[in-house]
Scaffold this active site. Sequence first.
Site, PDB file in Angstrom:
ATOM      1  N   ASP A 173      11.355  -0.620  -0.238  1.00 24.07           N
ATOM      2  CA  ASP A 173      11.090  -2.016  -0.604  1.00 24.07           C
ATOM      3  C   ASP A 173      12.185  -2.637  -1.465  1.00 24.07           C
ATOM      4  OD1 ASP A 173      10.595  -0.933  -3.185  1.00 24.07           O
ATOM      5  OD2 ASP A 173       8.449  -0.789  -2.803  1.00 24.07           O
ATOM      6  N   PRO A 207       0.823  -1.218   0.000  1.00 26.09           N
ATOM      7  CA  PRO A 207       0.000   0.000   0.000  1.00 26.09           C
ATOM      8  C   PRO A 207       0.855   1.265   0.000  1.00 26.09           C
ATOM      9  CG  PRO A 207      -0.151  -1.137   2.124  1.00 26.09           C
ATOM     10  CD  PRO A 207       0.693  -1.998   1.237  1.00 26.09           C
ATOM     11  N   ASP A 208       0.335   2.333  -0.628  1.00 29.18           N
ATOM     12  CA  ASP A 208       1.047   3.611  -0.541  1.00 29.18           C
ATOM     13  C   ASP A 208       0.631   4.325   0.754  1.00 29.18           C
ATOM     14  OD1 ASP A 208      -1.458   4.546  -1.160  1.00 29.18           O
ATOM     15  OD2 ASP A 208      -0.934   5.412  -3.100  1.00 29.18           O
ATOM     16  N   PHE A 209       0.928   5.616   0.862  1.00 29.18           N
ATOM     17  CA  PHE A 209       0.634   6.343   2.104  1.00 29.18           C
ATOM     18  C   PHE A 209      -0.623   7.195   1.982  1.00 29.18           C
ATOM     19  CE2 PHE A 209       5.112   5.377   2.024  1.00 29.18           C
ATOM     20  CZ  PHE A 209       5.312   4.837   3.282  1.00 29.18           C
ATOM     21  N   ARG A 210      -0.694   7.959   0.838  1.00 27.10           N
ATOM     22  CA  ARG A 210      -1.755   8.957   0.727  1.00 27.10           C
ATOM     23  C   ARG A 210      -2.753   8.669  -0.381  1.00 27.10           C
ATOM     24  NH1 ARG A 210       3.083  10.763   1.682  1.00 27.10           N
ATOM     25  NH2 ARG A 210       3.469  11.774   3.672  1.00 27.10           N
ATOM     26  N   HIS A 257      15.258   7.283   1.419  1.00 27.33           N
ATOM     27  CA  HIS A 257      14.701   6.991   2.743  1.00 27.33           C
ATOM     28  C   HIS A 257      15.255   5.677   3.316  1.00 27.33           C
ATOM     29  CE1 HIS A 257      11.042   9.835   1.964  1.00 27.33           C
ATOM     30  NE2 HIS A 257      12.170  10.462   2.135  1.00 27.33           N
ATOM     31  N   ASN A 310      11.166   4.843  -1.657  1.00 28.28           N
ATOM     32  CA  ASN A 310      10.640   3.558  -1.187  1.00 28.28           C
ATOM     33  C   ASN A 310      11.711   2.754  -0.460  1.00 28.28           C
ATOM     34  OD1 ASN A 310       8.395   4.395  -2.498  1.00 28.28           O
ATOM     35  ND2 ASN A 310       8.670   3.089  -4.287  1.00 28.28           N
TER      36      ASN A 310
END
Length: 247
Positions: free
Chosen positions: A106, A33-36, A121, A104
């Site tokens: 991931d 899932p993304d954040f926004r 990040h 990301n």
Amino acid sequence: MDKSLTAFVELIKQSESIAVLTGAGISTSAGIPDFRGPKGLYVTRQYDPEKVFDINYFYHDPKPFFAFARDFLTLENKIRPTYAHRFLTHLEKEGKIKGIVTQNIDSLHQIAGSKNVYEMHGSFWQSHCLKCSKEFSFDQMKKKLGEEEIPKCSCGGVIKPDIVFFGENVKYYSESVALAERVDLFLVVGTSCVVYPAASLPHYVRGQIVIVNQSKVSLPLANIALAIEHDIDETFTSIVQRLGYKI
Ligand code: OAD
């Protein structure tokens, strides 16, 4: 849409150097899932972002972060790079893409085979003890997460993955700015562009910018050639067909 795709293909063909800024939207089709976005973590609040990704909260109570990390690393076994990750790897192999800056954690760009990736990040590849700085590999951390609620070093310190929390400095910022400054074409893919300093990168671009993001991205820049508000994998599938690549 057709006109935009034709224009996008022309920009890719004409460009000798391309850089990309990616965000969570490039991985949603892989099941992360993304954040926004509509089903984003900050919308569904499955995890409270103020607690999970805040460094001061982590020092106070690391449990919410480790609950997220445990779920994320379980997911990590199942996820595969998306069509878009593979397309970007192909463009790097073609010599067009000079670098990818990702927000990301991931690591799907590297798993897809991209080489010049700046994980602004951070990532889960490595972790460190907050007390004695001892390094732990991805596999060691995964094992510890399965065994301990709060992974601890033999010295008693909490082990923190090298991902960037709110309140910490991002990684590779000067390299990312230098990359943005020197390319002909800069792609903004799957990011709402609201978290700084990643969101500042398009402001350094002297070439053209193309945005591919389902929802509107607010970037008031004169050099935005195209803003394609559409699904990322579908957009790149159409681009690949037009370029005649085999992905
Ligand atoms: P966001 O969730 O803010 O933005 C992702 C964007 O991708 C949204 O605008 C979605 O509409 C879009 N999107 C999602 N799936 C898509 C699809 N299949 N096709 C097209 N567009 C799609 O994520 P980021 O911008 O990456 O930081 O968030 C930036 C930072 O905020 C993250 O790195 C994280 C977070 O707090 C930290 O935790 C430090």
